[in-house]
Design an enzyme around this catalytic site. Sequence first.
Site, PDB file in Angstrom:
ATOM      1  N   ASP A  72       0.881  -1.167   0.000  1.00  0.00           N
ATOM      2  CA  ASP A  72       0.000   0.000   0.000  1.00  0.00           C
ATOM      3  C   ASP A  72       0.914   1.209   0.000  1.00  0.00           C
ATOM      4  OD1 ASP A  72      -1.548   2.151   0.651  1.00  0.00           O
ATOM      5  OD2 ASP A  72      -2.566   1.208   2.349  1.00  0.00           O
ATOM      6  N   TYR A  93       1.539  -1.908  16.112  1.00  0.00           N
ATOM      7  CA  TYR A  93       0.628  -2.126  14.994  1.00  0.00           C
ATOM      8  C   TYR A  93       0.899  -1.169  13.834  1.00  0.00           C
ATOM      9  CZ  TYR A  93      -2.911  -4.883  13.157  1.00  0.00           C
ATOM     10  OH  TYR A  93      -3.547  -5.818  12.401  1.00  0.00           O
ATOM     11  N   LYS A 138      -3.088  -3.837   8.945  1.00  0.00           N
ATOM     12  CA  LYS A 138      -3.191  -5.263   8.621  1.00  0.00           C
ATOM     13  C   LYS A 138      -2.265  -5.592   7.446  1.00  0.00           C
ATOM     14  CE  LYS A 138      -6.237  -7.108  11.454  1.00  0.00           C
ATOM     15  NZ  LYS A 138      -5.447  -6.895  12.680  1.00  0.00           N
TER      16      LYS A 138
HETATM   17 MG    MG Z   1      -3.978   0.895   3.760  1.00  0.00          MG
HETATM   18 MG    MG Z   2      -4.568  -2.462   2.266  1.00  0.00          MG
END
Ligand code: MG
Ligand code: MG
Length: 364
Positions: free
Chosen positions: A11, A230, A233
């Site tokens: 990303d 964190y 994800k």
């Molecule tokens: Mg993202």
């Molecule tokens: Mg993503």
Amino acid sequence: MKTTLSVIKADIGSIGGHLRPSTALMEAVRAYLESKKGKLVVDYRLSNTGDDIAILFSHREGVGSSAIHELAWDAFVAGTAKAKSEGLYGAGQDLLKDSFSGNIKGLGPAVAEMEFEERENEPFIFFAADKTDPGAYNLPLYLAFTDPMHCSGLILSPKMSQGFRFVIMDVEYTEKDRYIELNAPEEIYDIAALLRDNERFVVSQIFSRDSGEQAVAASTTRLHNIAGKYIGKDDPVLLCRVQGSFPAAGEILSPYNIGHYVAGFMRGSHTGPLMPVKNGCGISFFDGPPIVTATAFCVQDGILTEPVDCFDHPYWDHVRGEVSRKATELRRQGFSGAAMLPYSELEYGGIVEKMKKLDGKFKT
Ligand code: MG
Ligand code: MG
Ligand code: F6R
């Protein structure tokens, strides 16, 4: 000559929050890859699933090739420059280090790779998921490779009745790869006992016990385990060879009609059903629901055919309706109980601070 398939995804920025990368970003990555084509890479395809972009490479360099990893890294760096110039949200967010160092694993992007001698015909499916983590593939892989309720080949094909060997990774162990090998069908209860825990045990590879050939390679990195905090994800990718001694394309796709509940969704902190969507699909309701795309190819002498979008079919429109219903149903209970993930999986550390403060206010 052996062929290697490597899919590397990241990303590096998107429009309107974490929804979808821009066309200009995709074109910047493509332009970079085109400029390098023919030297290292035999063929490649670029795609997006939600806010993630994936590069599928076909090449001769083998698994873990630092040249291929560096090419992907540099392409993501080129895309990040475009994302920044356009003011995209989260530009470069998955490039966690300032520079490339030998292997892209652990630097942010997710990787799934396998090397094999091409069969006479070599069909495979490439999966990519967004707003979830690597354990999202556990149930569909278990069902497709061990359960005749989804995989009729386990009953009907002599090649497949030998079963499959699962390699399962303990993703909480970060010093080295810690894995276990288990055979289906004899050990399916042990396999199930591990795979029920999607956040700790993740299928990383599956092999045919008939041919010894590798069917599956999946990304297993959990960045919050590596970084100790964190970072979102891990939006996993997966490669799966199909047909012959492996399940058929339709048997691999079959379990995705369940829309099983996975970890992810809004702020990576909720439970939501995994929706099989068409290629290029963005993200919407409650920063979700978690989505998965499946794209089929054949590869010959390293050259990839045109893609077939496996979930672009009227059957899956019906499934998407059912999955939307499941998502709405669970969202009705908001933050309560099963709708949210346990503390260890929450995306934001803020709640830990909040609980500490509240703890001090308790009286006995
Ligand atoms: Mg993202
Ligand atoms: Mg993503
Ligand atoms: C990102 C994701 C999103 C974000 C949410 C808040 O992959 O799942 O749900 O967590 O949009 O994003 P920030 O904290 O960047 O404002």
